[in-house]
Design an enzyme around this catalytic site. Structure first.
Site, PDB file in Angstrom:
ATOM      1  N   GLU A  43      40.688  43.681  39.030  1.00 19.31           N
ATOM      2  CA  GLU A  43      42.004  43.417  39.616  1.00 19.31           C
ATOM      3  C   GLU A  43      42.934  44.628  39.565  1.00 19.31           C
ATOM      4  O   GLU A  43      43.814  44.788  40.409  1.00 19.31           O
ATOM      5  CB  GLU A  43      42.669  42.226  38.934  1.00 19.31           C
ATOM      6  N   PHE A 105      42.856  26.356  30.438  1.00 18.72           N
ATOM      7  CA  PHE A 105      41.873  27.390  30.724  1.00 18.72           C
ATOM      8  C   PHE A 105      42.448  28.397  31.721  1.00 18.72           C
ATOM      9  O   PHE A 105      42.985  28.029  32.749  1.00 18.72           O
ATOM     10  CB  PHE A 105      40.599  26.754  31.295  1.00 18.72           C
ATOM     11  N   GLN A 106      42.342  29.662  31.398  1.00 18.62           N
ATOM     12  CA  GLN A 106      42.859  30.764  32.215  1.00 18.62           C
ATOM     13  C   GLN A 106      44.356  30.651  32.483  1.00 18.62           C
ATOM     14  O   GLN A 106      44.826  31.004  33.550  1.00 18.62           O
ATOM     15  CB  GLN A 106      42.076  30.893  33.528  1.00 18.62           C
ATOM     16  N   LYS A 155      48.423  25.974  40.988  1.00 19.59           N
ATOM     17  CA  LYS A 155      47.365  25.545  41.906  1.00 19.59           C
ATOM     18  C   LYS A 155      47.772  24.347  42.763  1.00 19.59           C
ATOM     19  O   LYS A 155      47.430  24.275  43.948  1.00 19.59           O
ATOM     20  CB  LYS A 155      46.095  25.204  41.094  1.00 19.59           C
ATOM     21  N   MET A 473      43.864  67.710  29.637  1.00 19.52           N
ATOM     22  CA  MET A 473      45.261  67.820  29.233  1.00 19.52           C
ATOM     23  C   MET A 473      45.417  67.533  27.743  1.00 19.52           C
ATOM     24  O   MET A 473      46.197  68.187  27.052  1.00 19.52           O
ATOM     25  CB  MET A 473      46.120  66.873  30.078  1.00 19.52           C
TER      26      MET A 473
END
Lengths: 565, 163
Positions: A43, A105-106, A155, A473
Site C-alpha cells: 500500500e 478484525f483488521q 463497510k 549519506m
C-alpha cells in the site's frame, strides 16, 4: 457511488490494494471501465504512485486501501505527501459501523493514526453523504496549500439497504475553509518599495511557486528587475536553471554561490518557501543583513522559523503579478545591481571546474558524472525522480531543470523507497515522456517488489541505480562525525541485480567503468517503451559537497574533503 | 505571557482531538481547556489558556486557524475581556474549622452547596487568580478534593465571536 463520483471528478487512475472492508468498492470498480485501478504490491507504493502523479500534474492523486494494515501501510506515503504539500485523497475501507471500537478484525482508527499528517480527514456516517464528503475531500486536498485528505469508509456505508439518488456535487462550500488568493495591496507595495531600493536582493522561490503555477510570473519579475534567483529543493524548475540569473538551490548541499549570495543579501524575497532547517542552517545566524519579504498562501508558514519583515498572505501568481503591475506604474529608478552581480559572478568563478573530479579511465565512476551523462542522454527534459540519500543530492545538483513539475523527490520527509512507485505513477500518466529514477541500492530495495506492478501494467520507467554498496549519506556523516566508524551503513549480500531484474522479464545493464557508461545510456534511452535498469557501480568514498557546517551560517560550508569556507 | 484563546469549532466527532493534538504535536502548552456546545447546535465553543511569547502565540493562532474544523478564533487577552472559571472544593469542616470555612467562603463570595457532618463542598466562581487565592486560604484547613472547569471567557462590549 464512489466509482461514479471518481469518474465525474475526472479521475483516470487510482492506486490501491483490496481487502475485506474495501470489497464493495472494488466490486463497483470491477463493474465499470472509466476509472482504472492499478494494483500495487504494497500500500505504501500506492500512495507514492499517487504522489508522483500529483507532483507531475498538479492534480490530486487517489489511493484506495482496505482497513487495518492496508491503511497503516499507507501512513508513510501520507506523511510524505503532507510534508511536501502534495494533493492526495486516500480512501480507506473501515470495519462496519457497528463493529467500530470493538477491536474487530483488521480494525484501526486510521483517522486517529493519521491526524497529525493530514490536511483534513473525514469519516463517512451515512451512505447518502458519500458524494458531498468526497467532493469536500478533493476540494480541500487541492486548494490553498495542498495536502493529503483521508476518507474513512465503514463497510456498511458502501452496501446500504436502501437506495439513494446520486447527484454529482459541482461545488461545495465550507464555512470554516476559504483559502486566500489575493494578497494585501498595501503589503505588496511595501515589498515592491524594498525590492526597488535593495542593493543586494535575491529571490528565494519554493515548491509553492510550482504548486501555485506561478513560474511564469516569477520569471517575468526576475527578468524585469534583473534579480538573482535561488530555488529551494522543492522549487527546482520553478525558474529555468539555464537562465544566467539562476544560482541553483541553497542549503545543506546547495550551491556555493546560492549560499553565499543569500547569506550576503540585504533583501530576501521568499515565495512559497518555508525557510526550513535544511536551508537556513543555524537560524540565529541566518542572513544577518537581510530584510525578509515572505509570500505564502499558508499564513502559518510565515514567521514560523524566520521572522518576516513584510508578510504577504496570498497565492504566488496573484501576488507576483500584482508586484509586476505596481512596478510598471512606478517612476523612480531601481538601485543598480551591477556591484551585486559582480560579487555573485566572482563566487561563481571561484568554484567553476572544481566541483568534482571525473574518474580517470579504469577508476570507479563518480556519481556526479553519471548524473551529467544522463542529463545529456535525456536532453535535460526527462521527469527525474529520486529516492533519498547521496544520489538524491547528486541528481539535484547535476541534473539541471528548466521546467516546473519535472523534479520529483521526497524532500521534507526524506522517504527512502519513494522513488520507484513515484516514477511509475508519472510514467503511467505520461507514457510518451522519459521518466528516470535515480536511486541507490539501499532505497531501491525498500520498494523493489513494485517491479511486479511494472510488469503487470506495462510501466517502462528507466532506473539508474547508483550502486556504492553502502548507505552513502549515512556513511558520509559517519566519515565526518564518527571517525569513519561505519555502523550498519554498508550493504553486504547485495542481490545480483541483472538476475533480479531479469526474473521480472526486464533488461538490466551493469556498468563498471567510464567507457561502459555512454553505450549503456544509449541503449537504455533508445526507446520509451522498455523498462531498463542500469546498475552503475560508483565510487563509495565520494561525498556530497558543498556541505554546510552544523550550527553555522549559510555561508559556512565544507567544499570538499580538504577545503572549507 | 498568559493568553486566553477562544474559538468556535464545528460540532463534529474528532474536532476536539484535532485541536488538542495540535498542541502536543507542535510542542505548545495547554494550561486549561474548556469546551461545550453553543446556542447553535452545530458549533462548540472551546477556550484554552496557554503561555508563550508573541511568536509562539502567533504560531498557535495561525495553526489553529488552519484546522478545517476551527470556524473562528479570537485571542481574548488582546482586548478587554471577562474571564471566569468555576471550582468545586471539598474542605474538611469539623470543630473550629467549620466556622472558618464558612467565613472564608463568605469573604470570597463562594457558596457552600453540599454539607455533611465533616465536609463542606464549596462552589466558587471568578477568574483564575481568585480561585487560586481561595484555595490558598482554605488549604491549611484541609482540602480533600478540587474540581475546576478551566477558564471560559468573553470579550467586553460590542465585540462578539460569532459567524
Amino acid at each position: 457511488m464512489i466509482a461514479r463520483f471518481l469518474k465525474d471528478e475526472g479521475v483516470e487512475y487510482i492506486y490501491g490494494y483490496p481487502g475485506g472492508a474495501a470489497l464493495h468498492i472494488y466490486d463497483a470498480l470491477f463493474r465499470q471501465d472509466d476509472v482504472k485501478h492499478i494494483l500495487v504490491r504494497h500500500e505504501q507504493a500506492a500512495t507514492h504512485m499517487a504522489d508522483g502523479y500529483a507532483r507531475a500534474s498538479g492534480k490530486p492523486g487517489v489511493v484506495l486501501v482496505t482497513s487495518g494494515p492496508g491503511a497503516t501501510n499507507a501512513v508513510t506515503g501520507i506523511a510524505t505527501a503532507y510534508m511536501d504539500s502534495i494533493p492526495m485523497v486516500v480512501l480507506c475501507g473501515q470495519v462496519a459501523s457497528h463493529l467500530i471500537g470493538e477491536d474487530a478484525f483488521q480494525e484501526t482508527d486510521i483517522v486517529g493514526v493519521t491526524r497529525p499528517i493530514v490536511k483534513h480527514s473525514f469519516s463517512i456516517r451515512h451512505p447518502s453523504d458519500i458524494p458531498t464528503v468526497l467532493k469536500k475531500a478533493f476540494y480541500i486536498a487541492s486548494s490553498g496549500r495542498p495536502g493529503p485528505v483521508v476518507v474513512d469508509i465503514p463497510k456498511d456505508m458502501t452496501a446500504p439497504t436502501e437506495r439513494y439518488e446520486y447527484v454529482y456535487p459541482r461545488k461545495v462550500k465550507l464555512r470554516s475553509y476559504s483559502p486566500v488568493s489575493r494578497g494585501h495591496t498595501g503589503q505588496i507595495r511595501k515589498a515592491v518599495e524594498l525590492l526597488m531600493s535593495a542593493r543586494r536582493p535575491v529571490i528565494f522561490a519554493g515548491g509553492g511557486v510550482i504548486t501555485g503555477r506561478a513560474s511564469e510570473a516569477l520569471t517575468a519579475l526576475a527578468h524585469r528587475l534583473n534579480l538573482p534567483v535561488i530555488t529551494s529543493l522543492m522549487g527546482l524548475g520553478a525558474f529555468p536553471q539555464n537562465d544566467p540569473q539562476s544560482l541553483g538551490w541553497p542549503g545543506m548541499h546547495g550551491s556555493y554561490e546560492s549560499n553565499m549570495a543569500m547569506h550576503n543579501s540585504d533583501l530576501v524575497l521568499g515565495v512559497g518557501v518555508r525557510f526550513d532547517d535544511r536551508v537556513t542552517n543555524n537560524v540565529n545566524r541566518f542572513c544577518p543583513d537581510a530584510r525578509i519579504v515572505h509570500i505564502d498562501v499558508d499564513p502559518s508558514s510565515i514567521s514560523k522559523t524566520v521572522h518576516a519583515d513584510v508578510p504577504i498572505v496570498g497565492a504566488a501568481d496573484h501576488v507576483l503579478n500584482e508586484m509586476l503591475n505596481q512596478i510598471g506604474q512606478r517612476t523612480e529608478a531601481q538601485e543598480s545591481l551591477d556591484e551585486w552581480w559582480e560579487m555573485i559572478n566572482a563566487w561563481r568563478a571561484e568554484r567553476r571546474g572544481k566541483l568534482y573530479e571525473p574518474a580517470a579511465s579504469g577508476e570507479p565512476l563518480k556519481p556526479q558524472q553519471v548524473v551529467e551523462a544522463v542529463h545529456r542522454a535525456t536532453h535535460g527534459d526527462a521527469y527525474v525522480v529520486t529516492d533519498v540519500g547521496q544520489h538524491q543530492m547528486f541528481a539535484a545538483q547535476y541534473y539541471k531543470f528548466n521546467q516546473p513539475n519535472r523534479w520529483i523527490s521526497s524532500s521534507g520527509l526524506g522517504t527512502m523507497g519513494y522513488g520507484l512507485p513515484a516514477a511509475m505513477g508519472i510514467k503511467l500518466n505520461y507514457p510518451d515522456e522519459h521518466v528516470v529514477l535515480f536511486t541507490g541500492e539501499g532505497s531501491f530495495q525498500m520498494m523493489m517488489q513494485e517491479l511486479s506492478t511494472c510488469k503487470q501494467f506495462g510501466i517502462p520507467v528507466k532506473i539508474v541505480n547508483l550502486n556504492n554498496a553502502s548507505l552513502g549519506m549515512v556513511r558520509q556523516w559517519q566519515d565526518l562525525n564518527y571517525k569513519s566508524r561505519h555502523a550498519h551503513s554498508y550493504m553486504e549480500s547485495l542481490p545480483d541485480f541483472e538476475k533480479l531484474i531479469g526474473a521480472y522479464g526486464f533488461k538490466a545493464i551493469t556498468v563498471n567503468t567510464a567507457d561502459e557508461l555512454e553505450p549503456a545510456l544509449e541503449e537504455a534511452f533508445r526507446s520509451k517503451d522498455e523498462l531498463v535498469f542500469l546498475d552503475i557501480h560508483v565510487d563509495p568514498r565520494e561525498h556530497v559537497y558543498p556541505m554546510q557546517v552544523p550550527q553555522g551560517a549559510m555561508c559556512d560550508m565544507l567544499l570538499s574533503k580538504t577545503e572549507r569556507t | 505571557m498568559r493568553h486566553i484563546i477562544s474559538m468556535l469549532l464545528e460540532n463534529e466527532p474528532g474536532a476536539l482531538s484535532r485541536v488538542v493534538g495540535l498542541f502536543s504535536q507542535r510542542n505548545f502548552n495547554i494550561e486549561t481547556l474548556n469546551v461545550a456546545p453553543t446556542d447553535d447546535p452545530t458549533l462548540s465553543r472551546l477556550t484554552v489558556t496557554t503561555h508563550g511569547d508573541e511568536r509562539i502565540i502567533e504560531q498557535i493562532t495561525k495553526h489553529l486557524n488552519r484546522l478545517i474544523d476551527v470556524v473562528k478564533l479570537v485571542d481574548l487577552t488582546e482586548g478587554a475581556h471577562i474571564e471566569r472559571e468555576l471550582m468545586l472544593v471539598k474542605v474538611k469542616a469539623q470543630g473550629s474549622a467549620r466556622d472558618e470555612v464558612k467565613r472564608t467562603a463568605d469573604i470570597f463570595r463562594a457558596q457552600i452547596v453540599d454539607v455533611t457532618p465533616s465536609v463542606y463542598t464549596v462552589q466558587i466562581t471568578g477568574d483564575a487568580t481568585k480561585l487560586d487565592a481561595f484555595l490558598q486560604a482554605v488549604t491549611p484547613l484541609g482540602v480533600l478534593e478540587v474540581a475546576r472547569t478551566g477558564v471560559s471567557g468573553i470579550a467586553r462590549g460590542d465585540k462578539v465571536l460569532s459567524l
